[in-house]
Design a protein around this motif. Structure first.
Motif, mmCIF file in Angstrom:
data_model
loop_
_atom_site.group_PDB
_atom_site.id
_atom_site.type_symbol
_atom_site.label_atom_id
_atom_site.label_comp_id
_atom_site.label_asym_id
_atom_site.label_seq_id
_atom_site.Cartn_x
_atom_site.Cartn_y
_atom_site.Cartn_z
ATOM 1 N N ALA A 1 46.491 53.373 34.108
ATOM 2 C CA ALA A 1 45.201 53.492 34.786
ATOM 3 C C ALA A 1 44.982 54.916 35.300
ATOM 4 N N TYR A 2 46.019 55.535 35.851
ATOM 5 C CA TYR A 2 45.916 56.911 36.320
ATOM 6 C C TYR A 2 45.566 57.853 35.156
ATOM 7 N N ALA A 3 46.263 57.691 34.033
ATOM 8 C CA ALA A 3 46.004 58.544 32.870
ATOM 9 C C ALA A 3 44.570 58.378 32.384
ATOM 10 N N GLU A 4 44.127 57.142 32.314
ATOM 11 C CA GLU A 4 42.738 56.880 31.910
ATOM 12 C C GLU A 4 41.761 57.521 32.889
ATOM 13 N N ALA A 5 42.074 57.466 34.180
ATOM 14 C CA ALA A 5 41.172 57.992 35.206
ATOM 15 C C ALA A 5 40.985 59.509 35.092
ATOM 16 N N VAL A 6 42.046 60.231 34.717
ATOM 17 C CA VAL A 6 41.925 61.688 34.613
ATOM 18 C C VAL A 6 41.647 62.149 33.184
ATOM 19 N N GLY A 7 41.712 61.222 32.227
ATOM 20 C CA GLY A 7 41.382 61.557 30.847
ATOM 21 C C GLY A 7 42.493 62.211 30.061
ATOM 22 N N CYS A 8 43.751 61.772 30.282
ATOM 23 C CA CYS A 8 44.844 62.314 29.482
ATOM 24 C C CYS A 8 45.542 61.191 28.722
ATOM 25 N N HIS A 9 46.458 61.565 27.841
ATOM 26 C CA HIS A 9 47.090 60.592 26.953
ATOM 27 C C HIS A 9 48.574 60.384 27.207
ATOM 28 N N THR A 10 49.098 60.984 28.273
ATOM 29 C CA THR A 10 50.522 60.851 28.578
ATOM 30 C C THR A 10 50.713 60.477 30.038
ATOM 31 N N ALA A 11 51.566 59.472 30.274
ATOM 32 C CA ALA A 11 51.901 59.036 31.625
ATOM 33 C C ALA A 11 53.423 58.953 31.735
ATOM 34 N N VAL A 12 53.950 59.419 32.853
ATOM 35 C CA VAL A 12 55.399 59.453 33.045
ATOM 36 C C VAL A 12 55.761 58.789 34.373
ATOM 37 N N LEU A 13 56.707 57.856 34.311
ATOM 38 C CA LEU A 13 57.281 57.239 35.505
ATOM 39 C C LEU A 13 58.594 57.946 35.808
ATOM 40 N N ILE A 14 58.769 58.396 37.044
ATOM 41 C CA ILE A 14 59.978 59.115 37.431
ATOM 42 C C ILE A 14 60.763 58.236 38.398
ATOM 43 N N TYR A 15 62.002 57.920 38.005
ATOM 44 C CA TYR A 15 62.883 57.092 38.831
ATOM 45 C C TYR A 15 64.018 57.961 39.369
ATOM 46 N N PRO A 16 64.511 57.690 40.596
ATOM 47 C CA PRO A 16 65.483 58.564 41.247
ATOM 48 C C PRO A 16 66.829 58.692 40.540
ATOM 49 N N GLU A 17 67.305 57.651 39.911
ATOM 50 C CA GLU A 17 68.643 57.688 39.330
ATOM 51 C C GLU A 17 68.637 57.645 37.814
ATOM 52 N N ARG A 18 67.488 57.755 37.209
ATOM 53 C CA ARG A 18 67.375 57.638 35.760
ATOM 54 C C ARG A 18 67.714 58.967 35.105
ATOM 55 N N GLN A 19 68.577 58.926 34.086
ATOM 56 C CA GLN A 19 68.885 60.107 33.298
ATOM 57 C C GLN A 19 68.362 59.871 31.888
ATOM 58 N N GLY A 20 67.789 60.881 31.310
ATOM 59 C CA GLY A 20 67.201 60.733 29.992
ATOM 60 C C GLY A 20 65.780 60.210 30.105
ATOM 61 N N VAL A 21 65.178 59.988 28.955
ATOM 62 C CA VAL A 21 63.778 59.568 28.929
ATOM 63 C C VAL A 21 63.629 58.326 28.071
ATOM 64 N N TRP A 22 62.926 57.328 28.604
ATOM 65 C CA TRP A 22 62.550 56.157 27.824
ATOM 66 C C TRP A 22 61.201 56.426 27.183
#
Length: 78
Positions: A45-66
């Motif tokens: 919803a945030y990405a749609e609101a600003v008109g971009c095509h990429t959204a990223v969730l940042i978690y405190p202990e996550r290493q690497g990218v899903w």
């Protein structure tokens, strides 16, 4: 907004040349084996609101990218 509701996007990354939004980033403060559906829907919803095509969730202990999912024109990563 007219109805008194609003949302707060943690961070939007913009292209320095034309200030086009490239991605929205949302920080989560809980550990996650996998992202919650509600978190995914929120960043889409945030990405749609600003008109971009990429959204990223940042978690405190996550290493690497899903690569989480694609919803319409929005790709979600975490």
């Amino acid at each position: 907004h007219e109805d008194g509701l609003s949302c707060h996007i943690d961070l939007v990354a913009y292209n320095a040349g034309d200030m086009r939004p490239l991605a929205v980033l949302d920080t989560k403060y809980q550990s996650a084996e996998k992202p919650k559906e509600s978190d995914i829907y929120q960043v889409v919803a945030y990405a749609e609101a600003v008109g971009c095509h990429t959204a990223v969730l940042i978690y405190p202990e996550r290493q690497g990218v899903w690569s989480i999912a694609k919803f319409g024109n929005v790709s979600v990563f975490g």
